[in-house]
Structures are given as structure tokens and as C-alpha cells.
Design a protein around this motif. Structure first.
Motif, PDB file in Angstrom:
ATOM      1  N   SER A 141      45.243  40.514  49.708  1.00 35.74           N
ATOM      2  CA  SER A 141      44.077  40.876  49.167  1.00 35.74           C
ATOM      3  C   SER A 141      43.064  40.558  50.283  1.00 35.74           C
ATOM      4  O   SER A 141      43.496  39.893  51.382  1.00 35.74           O
ATOM      5  N   LYS A 142      42.074  41.225  50.225  1.00 38.20           N
ATOM      6  CA  LYS A 142      40.906  40.857  51.246  1.00 38.20           C
ATOM      7  C   LYS A 142      40.561  39.409  51.291  1.00 38.20           C
ATOM      8  O   LYS A 142      40.444  39.008  52.267  1.00 38.20           O
ATOM      9  N   ASN A 143      40.474  38.918  49.871  1.00 41.63           N
ATOM     10  CA  ASN A 143      40.082  37.434  49.986  1.00 41.63           C
ATOM     11  C   ASN A 143      40.951  36.790  49.129  1.00 41.63           C
ATOM     12  O   ASN A 143      41.986  37.376  48.638  1.00 41.63           O
ATOM     13  N   GLU A 198      39.746  37.164  43.180  1.00 42.51           N
ATOM     14  CA  GLU A 198      39.466  36.952  44.143  1.00 42.51           C
ATOM     15  C   GLU A 198      38.152  36.026  44.516  1.00 42.51           C
ATOM     16  O   GLU A 198      37.153  36.686  44.135  1.00 42.51           O
TER      17      GLU A 198
END
Length: 338
Positions: free
Chosen positions: A160-162, A193
Motif C-alpha cells: 500500500s502507499k502508506n 492506512e
């Protein structure tokens, strides 16, 4: 849905101010022995005493321990958490008793070795240890209506991005479940996230209110989530019900009998109260200290006990954004009179 929740969270942060209550100085509740340098979580035992977990991250030569504490603050050793043939010692974090007196333990040994354990006692003697689940790194823990709910601060195997964190649910009757530590685990009932780039950790403490709704706080973003559950423990509704300043880094949380929620501000030596009308108040705020007189010194967990709010002083982590500057004696528990 994630972005809608974050938008609501930002609105709450802009519209809600943290009020200051009349200062309530913390006092010393208990001095802890040398084999409990990093006290963590609480549970109220069937006999009315307080059980404390000690993962002992400050000294890797020490085993993970459990202690029993009386209403007057007397401390006695309860049990050493078994390693169960593993090479590394147990690191007991979140703990909770069921209605039969069994104790569930979040054993935070990392993703490869982390487990949720069931400990059975007879006359306060540990007689049996069973593995509920493994393959993840559990942290906060609560028992509710035949199931164990556990948080995981970070899920590095989730792309995931974060940073993603989450909550797992296990039936108390389960044994030797193996987690993949991915979104494919059916026991994973909630994920989020963390948006704050400076504090990439997620959900930590958790607790249930009197209506059976599950609450948790994202340590990095400061969001307090209210989760409505179905009869089988699935999340049917979720919302951000309040936001604490992210710099506080909320760790443990606990409800009192009136559904007031108390929160441990791990990073800034702070204690917050979110009352049942959703008014957020900071009730304690301490500078860097050694906890010798009962001052709050990196609070990890708290428990409402005998008209007191008992607070564990973890006193280990240091670095940017943390008031704590060093780990040192004495090892203590504090309290605030309610």
C-alpha cells in the motif's frame, strides 16, 4: 471509503478543540521489580487483582513476565510467559481474561514468531499454554463475547502507499491458526492506512463500550474509530468519532462504566478523556521525567480500577517527537484519582 473517512477526520480535527480540565496530578501506585523494566498492559483478574504484562524490551536477557498487583499496589510475580520451544523469549503485550479465568496474551515477537496465547491457571499457577494464532505481530488485545480482538501496528506484507495496520478477530476456541499477514486473512476484520508521513504506525489500543461497539485509535493520524460489529464479529459500520492531536501518539485506551474513554498519549506523557458526549479533554501533561514520584513517564496502557485510572510507564522509546529522553529506574505505575 478510506478517503471519505480521512476527510471526516480532518473536519473533526479542524472543528474540535482539545479542552484542558483542572490538572489532576498523577501519584505513585506501585514500584516494580527489576524484571519489569518496561511495564505494558493491564487486565483485571477473576480475584479482583490487577494483572500486568512486562515484555521487557529494555533487557533482552529477561523473560516476558506477568505480575499480580493488589488494590494497595503490592506486587507479586504471577508467571513467566512460556516460549514454547521458540528460540526467542515471549514479549507479552495486550492481555485479557475471559469469564472462565483464562488469560489471553498478545505475544509480540515479530511477524515470524508473534502469537496469541491462551494461559490457563489453577490457584494462580500456570498449568497450560495454548496457541490461538501465529504468523503476525499482535499488540493490543481485548476479549469480547467468546472472541479475541487484536491489533497489529504495522502490516509490512501488505502493499500500500502508506503503512497499513489492522484488527484481527479469533474465536477463543480456535487453536494454531496460521496468518499470512496479508489482506487475505479472513480473521482480519478492519484495516486502515496511516496518512501521516512522519508517524507511519497505525492502530494500537482498543476497547469496547457498553453497547458492544469496538473503538481503536490510529497512533499516526490520531483518529479514533468507532466500529459497529455483527453477531459474528464483522464490521458493519465504521466512522471516525473524534481526533486526538497526532503528536500525542495514542497507545492504550479504556472505557469506564459511564462510557467515558481514557487514552494514553505515549509520545508526550499525556492522558486524554473523551467523554460520552464526545468532548475531548486533556487531563494530564508531563514533561520528561523519571517517574520517581508517580509522574506519567511514557504511558503505554491504562485501566479503570478501584476508582482510579492506573497507568503503566513504559519509559523506553526515545527520538524525534518523543518527550522521553532515556530509559532509567525506577520502574513504576502511576494513578489518577477518578
Amino acid at each position: 471509503m478510506r478517503y471519505l473517512l480521512r476527510f471526516v477526520s480532518l473536519l473533526l480535527l479542524l472543528c474540535t478543540k482539545v479542552a484542558w480540565a483542572q490538572p489532576q496530578p498523577a501519584k505513585l501506585f506501585a514500584s516494580l521489580p527489576d524484571n519489569c523494566p518496561t511495564p505494558d498492559a493491564f487486565a483485571i483478574a477473576p480475584d479482583g487483582s490487577l494483572t500486568l504484562s512486562c515484555p521487557n524490551f529494555a533487557d533482552k536477557t529477561l523473560q516476558g513476565e506477568l505480575f499480580s498487583i493488589s488494590q494497595t499496589g503490592d506486587v507479586t510475580h504471577l508467571a513467566t510467559v512460556p516460549s514454547l520451544q521458540a528460540d526467542n523469549k515471549a514479549n507479552p503485550m495486550g492481555i485479557a481474561y475471559d469469564e472462565d479465568g483464562a488469560l489471553y496474551v498478545a505475544d509480540a515477537r515479530g511477524i515470524k514468531h508473534g502469537r496469541v496465547l491462551k494461559l490457563t491457571f489453577v490457584n494462580q499457577a500456570l498449568v497450560k499454554t495454548e496457541v490461538i494464532a501465529s504468523g503476525f505481530n499482535p499488540n493490543g488485545l481485548r476479549y469480547h463475547q467468546g472472541a479475541i480482538y487484536v491489533t497489529q501496528l504495522k502490516m509490512p506484507r501488505v502493499k500500500s502507499k502508506n503503512m497499513t495496520s489492522g484488527i484481527y478477530r479469533f474465536p477463543a476456541t480456535a487453536r494454531n491458526l496460521k496468518m499470512t499477514n496479508t489482506l487475505q486473512d479472513k480473521e482480519l476484520i478492519f484495516t486502515v492506512e496511516t496518512q501521516n508521513p512522519k508517524i507511519q504506525v497505525g492502530v494500537d489500543g482498543l476497547d469496547f463500550d457498553s453497547l458492544g461497539r469496538l473503538y481503536t485509535t490510529n497512533m499516526g493520524d490520531g483518529d479514533i474509530y468507532q466500529l459497529t460489529l455483527s453477531n459474528d464479529g464483522r464490521v458493519t459500520e465504521q466512522k471516525v468519532t473524534a481526533t486526538v492531536p497526532p503528536a500525542a501518539r495514542i497507545d492504550g485506551m479504556v472505557f469506564d462504566q459511564y462510557d467515558n474513554l481514557y487514552l494514553a498519549g505515549f509520545a508526550q506523557n499525556q492522558i486524554f478523556k473523551l467523554d460520552n458526549k464526545r468532548k475531548l479533554t486533556k487531563i494530564a501533561d508531563y514533561p520528561d521525567n523519571d517517574g520517581s514520584n508517580g509522574q506519567i513517564d511514557q504511558p503505554a496502557d491504562l485501566m479503570v480500577y478501584d476508582d482510579k485510572l492506573i497507568i503503566s510507564n513504559f519509559d523506553l522509546m526515545k527520538g524525534p517527537g518523543l518527550r522521553n529522553s532515556k530509559h532509567s529506574k525506577p520502574y513504576t505505575l502511576s494513578y489518577i484519582q477518578l
